[in-house]
Scaffold this active site. Structure first.
Site, PDB file in Angstrom:
ATOM      1  N   ASP A   1       0.677  -1.543   0.040  1.00 18.30           N
ATOM      2  CA  ASP A   1      -0.006   0.027   0.141  1.00 18.30           C
ATOM      3  C   ASP A   1       0.767   1.326  -0.132  1.00 18.30           C
ATOM      4  OD1 ASP A   1      -1.464  -1.940   0.626  1.00 18.30           O
ATOM      5  OD2 ASP A   1      -2.198  -1.025   2.622  1.00 18.30           O
TER       6      ASP A   1
ATOM      7  N   PHE B   1       1.633  -1.038   9.854  1.00 14.60           N
ATOM      8  CA  PHE B   1       0.821  -1.144   8.771  1.00 14.60           C
ATOM      9  C   PHE B   1       0.401   0.318   8.269  1.00 14.60           C
ATOM     10  CE2 PHE B   1      -1.172  -5.745   9.020  1.00 14.60           C
ATOM     11  CZ  PHE B   1      -0.133  -6.450   9.081  1.00 14.60           C
ATOM     12  N   SER B   2      -0.460   0.243   7.318  1.00 17.43           N
ATOM     13  CA  SER B   2      -0.785   1.586   6.484  1.00 17.43           C
ATOM     14  C   SER B   2      -1.143   2.475   7.420  1.00 17.43           C
ATOM     15  CB  SER B   2      -1.735   1.122   5.464  1.00 17.43           C
ATOM     16  OG  SER B   2      -1.240   0.390   4.625  1.00 17.43           O
TER      17      SER B   2
HETATM   18  C1  FRU Z   1      -4.148  -3.656   2.577  1.00 16.09           C
HETATM   19  C2  FRU Z   1      -3.431  -4.101   3.771  1.00 16.09           C
HETATM   20  C3  FRU Z   1      -3.844  -2.827   4.939  1.00 16.09           C
HETATM   21  C4  FRU Z   1      -2.748  -3.181   5.792  1.00 16.09           C
HETATM   22  C5  FRU Z   1      -1.432  -3.205   4.994  1.00 16.09           C
HETATM   23  C6  FRU Z   1      -0.518  -4.372   5.614  1.00 16.09           C
HETATM   24  O1  FRU Z   1      -3.228  -4.156   1.318  1.00 16.09           O
HETATM   25  O2  FRU Z   1      -3.849  -5.329   4.089  1.00 16.09           O
HETATM   26  O3  FRU Z   1      -4.962  -3.090   5.226  1.00 16.09           O
HETATM   27  O4  FRU Z   1      -2.487  -1.847   6.531  1.00 16.09           O
HETATM   28  O5  FRU Z   1      -2.037  -3.961   3.939  1.00 16.09           O
HETATM   29  O6  FRU Z   1       0.742  -4.475   4.780  1.00 16.09           O
END
Ligand code: FRU
Length: 691
Positions: A237, A296-297
């Site tokens: 992402d 994560f994101s």
């Molecule tokens: C989307 C996701 C997000 C998460 C991230 C982890 O592609 O699953 O929801 O934050 O990727 O890498």
């Protein structure tokens, strides 16, 4: 100079007791202590014991036997040291982590704490130690250049690459006088904090060193020209897409060490025009207890004091009793200057307490912060509601640091897939827009048929804090467009970018590269005829070179190639019109060479467009086509196709529909051909794209 070696005073810092003080407290005079020191703990005698292989009790017995006149003192001393919870397990655990980070671990010891070497062995810590030097001076409460020098020369250490930890200001000063970085630690908590800091620095610096070396191994030709790939390794992402200090910033989900997903870091790049990106050092690494399984994101905004704030999802993955892993996803903050970021001590700043009832902490992620109209801040995030799937949450803050839950804006109820990811909410052309990606969608006609995909809802944010959707549809009708983020550019355009991959097909790749996953083209979005539309950012026009134009060309069943219209880094404008009785189908073939090809086929009988990459190099051809409807009743359609070595992005009818695919096709397959069932007439303008 970066610190590569950590030197600890074993007695004071790691074991947490002072044998000399203890002996004094026990009433022994300094002379007796000196005598003990000389007799019992002299270097040579000490070496006679095979500490790695004999038990603590055996050491005690042998001492007593050798020095019967000091039997009582020895007994007392040893029984105390044995009974005391002498070593500090938390500190040693942290040292074990530092060892794994690549630091050299060295110990300084005064004579008496050398006794505790067997303790260390028993506790299993000894294996982490690279070297140890013992001082036989009784009173170590003074700077000891001799012992530091002994350590440096014995192990060939550069003082500027060493840090020394002790609770004695004089000792720390002594180390500093030799150019060693001194770390004065008062207590265990402070020591642990400091050590975690070294760990943090090392995870990040390891990633930075790795990416700097890694990117050099990737030849320019193996990368896209305008699409942002990871410096090395894995990208998913877009994160923290923002405009800060005169540049666009793009962070991304990043695992530099492999071309597969791993503990997430945030990669970082900047650009002046969204197309030419300059790589910056990895911004954050999963180096805290609360984010040890991944950063994560999340998103970025600028603070009033000029610094940049990142909010990301911190993941701590713990095993349950039955062995399955369960995520704890909380939100955390980091502040920086556009290059270097510090995680805040108050992290995580949002957790279970802040979730509405029933919401799952195992799925609470992807915060998107925005500046609110009244000078405060809002944040959108998603969670999973048992039995109802994804839910869009709204939070608010006065200072962007302290956040409160406001409302649950919308719950999926399994209408569009299951769990939602990467939400974004903004106004556009009179609508409130909710963008997100969804997992495990079920097809409805030609909508939502791509497993995990991105959707848009046009509707209105209501006074009561909910979102009332009126219209929804897919954002991209190709295969590779997920986890989108948008920003408002300084000139007021809403620009969207996404991860140009798909969780459903990434496991079927065949291309061998040292990077994997890239961003899509940034796209200007707008609403026309109640649809969310998109076109490549206008900045791309500046890269157009070698214009080739062909007007009023007739196309029939024989594939037609046109002079100058070929390539794999290309911006092609195509207008398809009817001729004579018109056409039933029209095919635009690209990245072709006979063996390989990918196609866009327009079927005027069913009003359907299909994108097809079965012959793009994949070995799982069956899952590589996708279709969408488009009104072709008048036999007219306009296409903009942008190729960038490993991708094709088609924009139909001025942005009404977008179809994005990545390609594994060899770069030598660069032919473009047009064919029709029936009669068509085309106008073609094509440009090579180059920097
Ligand atoms: C989307 C996701 C997000 C998460 C991230 C982890 O592609 O699953 O929801 O934050 O990727 O890498």
């Amino acid at each position: 100079m970066t610190v590569k070696n950590l030197i600890f005073d074993i007695g004071n810092v790691l074991i947490g007791f002072r044998p000399v003080d203890m002996l004094r407290e026990h009433g022994l005079s300094d002379e007796t202590i000196q005598e003990m020191s000389d007799k019992i703990l002299a270097d040579d005698l000490w070496r006679e014991f095979d500490l790695e292989n004999i038990s603590y009790q055996e050491v005690v017995d042998q001492y007593k036997e050798k020095y019967p006149e000091l039997k009582e003192e020895i007994q007392w001393f040893f029984s105390h040291t044995e009974l005391m919870p002498t070593y500090r397990p938390a500190v040693w655990e942290q040292i074990h982590i530092l060892k794994k980070d690549g630091y050299g671990i060295y110990l300084l010891s005064n004579y008496s704490s050398e006794l505790l070497r067997s303790h260390l062995r028993l506790a299993g810590f000894w294996k982490d130690v690279d070297g140890m030097v013992v001082s036989y001076e009784l009173h170590s409460v003074k700077p000891e250049p001799v012992i530091y020098n002994k350590l440096l020369s014995k192990y060939h250490l550069n003082p500027t690459e060493c840090a020394f930890f002790d609770d004695m200001p004089a000792n720390v000063a002594g180390a500093e006088a030799l150019g060693i970085k001194g770390e004065l630690v008062i207590d265990e908590i402070q020591l642990l904090d400091l050590l975690k800091d070294y760990h943090r620095k090392s995870l990040l610096s390891q990633a930075i060193a790795f990416e700097e070396a890694g990117e050099k191994k990737i030849p320019e030709i193996e990368r896209p020209v305008f699409h942002l790939p990871p410096r090395t390794g894995w990208m998913n992402d877009p994160n923290g897409f923002s405009y800060y200090n005169g540049q666009y910033h793009m962070f991304y989900q990043y695992y530099p060490y492999d071309v597969n997903w791993g503990p997430m870091h945030w990669g970082h790049a900047v650009s002046k025009d969204l197309l030419t990106w300059e790589a910056l050092p990895c911004a954050i690494a999963p180096d805290e207890v609360y984010d040890r399984d991944g950063c994560f994101s999340g998103s970025a905004i600028d603070l009033p004091d000029g610094r940049q704030l990142l909010m990301y999802t911190a993941v701590d993955r713990t095993p349950k009793r039955d062995g399955t892993l369960v995520d704890r996803q909380t939100q955390a903050l980091a502040i920086g200057d556009g290059v270097t970021y510090e995680k805040l001590p108050g992290n995580p700043i949002l957790d279970d307490k802040d979730l509405p009832e029933g919401a799952s902490i195992a799925d609470f992620r992807d915060p998107k912060m925005v500046h609110w109209t009244d000078g405060t801040y809002r944040m959108y995030s998603v969670t999973n509601m048992p039995g109802r799937g994804g839910a869009l949450l709204q939070f608010e803050s006065k200072d962007a640091l302290d956040w409160n839950y406001v409302s649950t804006m919308l719950v999926n109820d399994y209408k569009i897939g299951k769990m939602w990811e990467c939400p974004d909410v903004f106004t556009l052309d009179g609508w409130d827009v909710f963008l997100a990606s969804s997992q495990d969608m079920q097809a409805e006609g030609l909508e939502y048929d791509n497993g995990n995909g991105t959707f848009v809802m046009l509707g209105h944010c209501l006074e009561d804090g909910t979102f009332a959707p009126e219209i929804d549809h897919c954002v991209d009708y190709g295969l590779d467009f997920y986890a989108q983020q948008t920003i408002l550019t300084p000139d007021g355009r809403r620009v969207m970018i996404a991860w140009m991959q798909n969780w459903d097909t990434i496991f079927h790749r065949t291309m061998e590269s040292k990077w994997y996953g890239s961003m899509s083209l940034p796209r200007e979005v707008f609403i026309r005829n109640n649809r969310f539309c998109q076109l490549p950012v206008r900045e791309l026009l500046a890269y157009r070179k070698d214009k080739t134009e062909h007007k009023d060309v007739s196309v029939g069943s024989a594939p037609l190639s046109l002079p100058g219209v070929q390539g794999r880094v290309l911006d092609l404008e195509l207008e398809i019109l009817p001729e004579g009785d018109g056409w039933e189908t029209f095919t635009l073939e690209f990245a072709g060479n006979g063996r390989f090809k990918s196609t866009l086929t327009f079927d005027a009988r069913d009003n359907i467009v299909e994108i097809d990459r079965r012959y793009s190099g994949t070995r799982r051809a069956a899952i590589h086509q996708r279709r969408t409807d488009l009104d072709l009743s008048e036999n007219r359609v306009s296409v903009r196709l942008v190729l960038d070595r490993f991708s094709a992005e088609a924009f139909l009818n001025g942005g009404e529909k977008a179809m994005t695919i990545t390609l594994e096709t060899p770069l030598t397959a660069d032919q473009i051909a047009f064919s029709a069932k029936g009669n068509a007439r085309i106008n073609v303008t094509s440009y090579q794209l180059a920097k």
